[in-house]
Write an enzyme that holds these catalytic residues in place. Structure first.
Site, PDB file in Angstrom:
ATOM      1  N   ASP A   1       0.819  -1.224   0.000  1.00 47.09           N
ATOM      2  CA  ASP A   1       0.000   0.000   0.000  1.00 47.09           C
ATOM      3  C   ASP A   1       0.850   1.271   0.000  1.00 47.09           C
ATOM      4  O   ASP A   1       0.654   2.158   0.859  1.00 47.09           O
ATOM      5  CB  ASP A   1      -0.914   0.035   1.237  1.00 47.09           C
ATOM      6  CG  ASP A   1      -1.734  -1.230   1.433  1.00 47.09           C
ATOM      7  OD1 ASP A   1      -2.063  -1.884   0.425  1.00 47.09           O
ATOM      8  OD2 ASP A   1      -2.053  -1.555   2.594  1.00 47.09           O
TER       9      ASP A   1
ATOM     10  N   GLU B   1     -11.518   0.135  -3.355  1.00 49.91           N
ATOM     11  CA  GLU B   1     -10.694   0.704  -2.273  1.00 49.91           C
ATOM     12  C   GLU B   1      -9.489   1.398  -2.897  1.00 49.91           C
ATOM     13  O   GLU B   1      -9.327   1.432  -4.120  1.00 49.91           O
ATOM     14  CB  GLU B   1     -10.235  -0.396  -1.304  1.00 49.91           C
ATOM     15  CG  GLU B   1      -9.351  -1.453  -1.940  1.00 49.91           C
ATOM     16  CD  GLU B   1      -9.034  -2.624  -1.008  1.00 49.91           C
ATOM     17  OE1 GLU B   1      -9.552  -2.694   0.118  1.00 49.91           O
ATOM     18  OE2 GLU B   1      -8.245  -3.502  -1.427  1.00 49.91           O
TER      19      GLU B   1
HETATM   20  O1  FUB Z   1      -3.273  -3.513   3.502  1.00 53.70           O
HETATM   21  C1  FUB Z   1      -4.589  -3.778   3.953  1.00 53.70           C
HETATM   22  C2  FUB Z   1      -5.563  -3.504   2.860  1.00 53.70           C
HETATM   23  O2  FUB Z   1      -5.260  -4.324   1.729  1.00 53.70           O
HETATM   24  C3  FUB Z   1      -5.526  -2.109   2.312  1.00 53.70           C
HETATM   25  O3  FUB Z   1      -6.129  -1.177   3.130  1.00 53.70           O
HETATM   26  C4  FUB Z   1      -6.177  -2.333   1.012  1.00 53.70           C
HETATM   27  O4  FUB Z   1      -6.070  -1.263   0.115  1.00 53.70           O
HETATM   28  C5  FUB Z   1      -5.503  -3.588   0.535  1.00 53.70           C
HETATM   29  O5  FUB Z   1      -4.274  -3.314  -0.076  1.00 53.70           O
END
Ligand code: FUB
Length: 331
Positions: free
Chosen positions: A19, A226
């Site tokens: 991320d 997301e």
């Molecule tokens: O790293 C945890 C979660 O996985 C993140 O918040 C999302 O975007 C995905 O990458």
């Protein structure tokens, strides 16, 4: 769809991180990643396998494809956050008047994601957390955009990111995730207060629309899931995001920070690993895509590794799609 296959670099083979939120501060590239941990939890749609407990800041000497990467060590630890429950997920950092503000999603002691702020005097931290989360904050995956002296915080993620638990910024009795032809759930954008510590307004929905101005539908594999990121290119605002269960990074173009954003196309086809996530910056006159995959961990979705490659626009401002190296994708 013709895919580019530019040179790609694993940035930090010494540890599992994911991320990447990336910024240039004082002429140097700083990376604000999640710090992945091995875990015994069963992998599920709630994301219980992502058990991050701290975060490190990395920086790069010059060129992201070749420059030495420095780990500045632990910059934030959930043990130091008074309201912490578990799972310190994707954060981002902004600079204002010589102070650095780290925004992070973290579950509170009721297992509800809130957004916290921590402050440092230097881009690498250490960051000192505020005693409470931002009032009215919820969900995950932060991006902060500075625009004309204002700071806009983008956030949101469905499934484990809990966005389906809210409507009009109020918690619902029961989660409500649109299906089929219903409009997809949008990410959110909110202007920050002058002191950078609270929301200055109610968060607004960020629409991704098709060429006719209609919101993408819940069953569209290009819909928002997301990992919002916003950058400017040639006077336009580019919203980029992950489509989650269809494993793409896509982009959409708007005229202002709140959108609406018109869907543009795929940036990155699936990588190895369930999640895909990214940020985009300009450095030294070139554009770069920072992201992650799970190749070095042998495909474990909760142990991801940071990557970078060049990003290319065509003459009309379209982003040319890159091969992520995972399952093939056909448009
Ligand atoms: O790293 C945890 C979660 O996985 C993140 O918040 C999302 O975007 C995905 O990458």
């Amino acid at each position: 769809m013709k895919l580019l296959n530019p040179d790609k670099r694993y940035l930090f083979p010494a540890d599992f991180m994911a991320d990447p939120s990336v910024h240039v501060f004082n002429g140097r590239i700083y990376i604000y990643p999640s710090h992945d941990w091995e875990c015994e939890n069963v992998e599920n749609d709630n994301g219980d396998q992502y058990v991050m407990k701290d975060m490190h800041v990395l920086s790069i000497d010059g060129d992201p494809m070749t420059g030495k990467v420095t780990d500045h060590g632990k910059a934030l630890d959930i043990a130091d956050i008074p309201w912490a429950g578990r799972q310190l997920w994707d954060c981002d950092c902004a600079e204002k008047d010589g102070k650095y503000y780290l925004y992070f999603p973290l579950k509170d002691q009721n297992d509800i994601f809130r957004i916290g702020v921590a402050i440092a005097d230097r881009p690498e931290g250490p960051f000192i957390p505020q005693p409470d989360p931002i009032r009215g904050s919820y969900s995950i995956d932060i991006c902060v955009l500075e625009d004309n002296g204002e700071y806009y915080l983008y956030f949101g993620g469905i499934w484990g990111g809990q966005l389906q638990r809210y409507r009009d910024n109020k918690a619902l009795e029961s989660p409500c995730l649109p299906e089929g032809d219903e409009p997809a759930l949008p990410s959110r954008c909110v202007r920050l207060s002058k002191d950078m510590l609270q929301f200055a307004e109610e968060p607004r929905p960020i629409l991704v629309v098709d060429a006719e101005g209609k919101p993408l539908k819940a069953n569209d594999p290009h819909r928002f899931f997301e990992a919002s990121w916003v950058h400017r290119y040639n006077g336009k605002y580019y919203l980029t995001y992950s489509t989650g269960d269809s494993h793409l990074l896509c982009y959409a173009i708007g005229d202002n920070p709140y959108g609406p954003f018109t869907y543009g196309g795929v940036i990155l086809t699936p990588v190895v690993g369930w999640t895909t996530h990214h940020s985009i910056i300009e450095f030294g006159g070139k554009w770069y895509l920072f992201h992650h995959d799970s190749v070095p961990s042998g495909g474990k979705s909760w142990l991801r590794s940071l990557k970078v490659c060049e990003l290319t626009y065509d003459a009309d401002g379209r982003i040319l799609p890159i091969d992520g190296g995972g399952d093939p994708w056909e448009e």
